[in-house]
Design an enzyme around this catalytic site. Structure first.
Site, short mmCIF file in Angstrom:
data_model
loop_
_atom_site.label_atom_id
_atom_site.label_comp_id
_atom_site.label_asym_id
_atom_site.label_seq_id
_atom_site.Cartn_x
_atom_site.Cartn_y
_atom_site.Cartn_z
N ARG A 52 1.65 -2.66 3.32
CA ARG A 52 3.04 -2.14 3.07
C ARG A 52 3.57 -1.55 4.23
NH1 ARG A 52 6.98 -0.51 4.01
NH2 ARG A 52 8.64 0.23 2.59
N ILE A 66 6.38 8.76 1.66
CA ILE A 66 6.11 8.10 0.22
C ILE A 66 5.62 6.69 0.36
CG2 ILE A 66 6.67 7.69 -2.35
CD1 ILE A 66 9.10 9.51 -1.66
N PRO A 67 4.42 6.69 0.80
CA PRO A 67 3.62 5.44 1.10
C PRO A 67 3.34 4.75 -0.48
CG PRO A 67 2.46 7.13 1.93
CD PRO A 67 3.38 7.91 1.18
N HIS A 68 3.74 3.60 -0.58
CA HIS A 68 3.86 2.80 -2.01
C HIS A 68 3.39 1.37 -1.82
CE1 HIS A 68 7.65 2.33 -0.14
NE2 HIS A 68 7.65 1.18 -0.64
N CYS A 69 2.93 1.00 -3.08
CA CYS A 69 2.73 -0.61 -3.16
C CYS A 69 2.32 -0.93 -4.66
CB CYS A 69 1.36 -0.89 -2.30
SG CYS A 69 -0.14 -0.09 -2.78
#
Length: 155
Positions: A52, A66-69
């Site tokens: 991501r 805000i790392p997200h996946c």
């Protein structure tokens, strides 16, 4: 948005984490999540977060990322909150290093929930007072308590 109390556990909340690089940060996030959620493997979490991030930085600016996946085997939205001992480069839009990180994983099929939760997190972490309070905390237990008492901002 769900309250942070529904996304976090004390085991996935850490204060003043050594963060020498973005790669090391993602490894730390994957370890915290996979150690607390046995259905989520370290390798899968790390791979999805990195994949991501390659699409574009999840740094918001003002020292926040805000790392997200979306991920298979994730049964409900899962968060991890870290403050870093030293800010790290994150390719944020304002070129400021990051010292406050909230990682979000959601079930692979939860497209709308992912977007809604992410938007709510972005609103919450855009509040300077909230972020300043998180940054001042020196212990993981205190960080968890402060974060989970935060009021979610309505859409």
């Amino acid at each position: 948005m769900q309250p942070l109390a529904d996304l976090l556990t004390p085991e996935r909340t850490a204060s003043q984490v050594p963060g020498v690089s973005k790669k090391r940060l993602f490894e730390t996030l994957a370890r915290l999540i996979s150690d607390d959620q046995i259905s989520l493997s370290y390798d899968e979490v790390l791979s999805q977060l990195v994949a991501r991030e390659k699409l574009g930085s999840t740094g918001l600016g003002e020292g926040i990322a805000i790392p997200h996946c979306r991920i298979d085997n994730c049964s409900q939205p899962t968060g991890t909150l870290l403050t870093l001992a030293e800010p790290i480069d994150f390719d944020s839009p304002d070129n400021q290093p990051v010292d406050l990180v909230f990682a979000l994983l959601v079930p692979a099929e939860a497209h709308q929930q992912h977007l809604e939760t992410l938007a709510g997190l972005a609103r919450l972490f855009s509040q300077p007072k909230f972020c300043d309070e998180l940054r001042k905390v020196q212990g993981s237990d205190e960080l968890f308590k402060l974060a989970t008492q935060a009021q979610a901002v309505a859409p």
